[in-house]
Design a protein around this motif. Structure first.
Motif, short mmCIF file in Angstrom:
data_model
loop_
_atom_site.label_atom_id
_atom_site.label_comp_id
_atom_site.label_asym_id
_atom_site.label_seq_id
_atom_site.Cartn_x
_atom_site.Cartn_y
_atom_site.Cartn_z
N ASN A 185 0.83 -1.19 0.00
CA ASN A 185 0.00 0.00 0.00
C ASN A 185 0.87 1.25 0.00
OD1 ASN A 185 -2.23 1.64 0.10
ND2 ASN A 185 -2.53 1.43 2.29
N LEU A 186 1.91 1.26 0.82
CA LEU A 186 2.83 2.42 0.87
C LEU A 186 3.57 2.58 -0.45
CD1 LEU A 186 4.28 2.18 4.49
CD2 LEU A 186 2.71 3.90 3.59
N ARG A 187 3.99 1.45 -1.05
CA ARG A 187 4.67 1.53 -2.35
C ARG A 187 3.75 2.13 -3.40
NH1 ARG A 187 7.11 -4.14 -1.95
NH2 ARG A 187 9.13 -3.67 -1.04
N ALA A 188 2.53 1.70 -3.43
CA ALA A 188 1.57 2.23 -4.40
C ALA A 188 1.36 3.73 -4.18
CB ALA A 188 0.25 1.47 -4.28
N ARG A 189 1.26 4.13 -2.93
CA ARG A 189 1.07 5.56 -2.63
C ARG A 189 2.30 6.37 -3.05
NH1 ARG A 189 -0.66 6.39 3.34
NH2 ARG A 189 -0.78 8.53 2.60
N VAL A 190 3.48 5.84 -2.78
CA VAL A 190 4.71 6.55 -3.17
C VAL A 190 4.80 6.63 -4.69
CG1 VAL A 190 7.24 6.39 -3.20
CG2 VAL A 190 6.00 6.04 -1.06
N ASP A 191 4.49 5.55 -5.38
CA ASP A 191 4.50 5.56 -6.85
C ASP A 191 3.52 6.61 -7.39
OD1 ASP A 191 6.40 3.59 -6.95
OD2 ASP A 191 4.96 1.96 -7.36
N THR A 192 2.35 6.66 -6.81
CA THR A 192 1.35 7.64 -7.23
C THR A 192 1.86 9.06 -7.00
OG1 THR A 192 -0.44 6.10 -6.72
CG2 THR A 192 -1.01 8.44 -6.89
N LEU A 193 2.46 9.29 -5.84
CA LEU A 193 2.99 10.62 -5.55
C LEU A 193 4.14 10.99 -6.49
CD1 LEU A 193 2.98 10.58 -1.64
CD2 LEU A 193 1.56 11.98 -3.15
#
Length: 73
Positions: free
Chosen positions: A6-14
């Protein structure tokens, strides 16, 4: 989905949003620079036209020189 995923996906999105925003800022800066150049050129042209109008108005109020008689007189 784990918390790390979940954190990886959020960082990728950011990161993607940041890269798009960075490009957008560059595009906006280029557009603003071009517009300021156009505004500067138009301001100079307007000042020139204003001066020409003032000169024409000043010359319109002056009496015209008498027209010389035709050559057969």
């Amino acid at each position: 989905m784990s918390e790390i995923d979940n954190l990886r996906a959020r960082v990728d999105t950011l990161e993607m949003r940041f890269s798009y925003q960075d490009q957008l800022i560059e595009d906006l800066n280029r557009t603003i620079t071009e517009q300021w150049k156009q505004i500067d050129a138009l301001t100079r042209r307007l000042a020139n036209l204003g001066e020409r109008v003032r000169e024409a108005a000043d010359n319109a109020g002056a009496p015209a020189a008498p027209e010389p008689p035709p050559p057969h007189y």
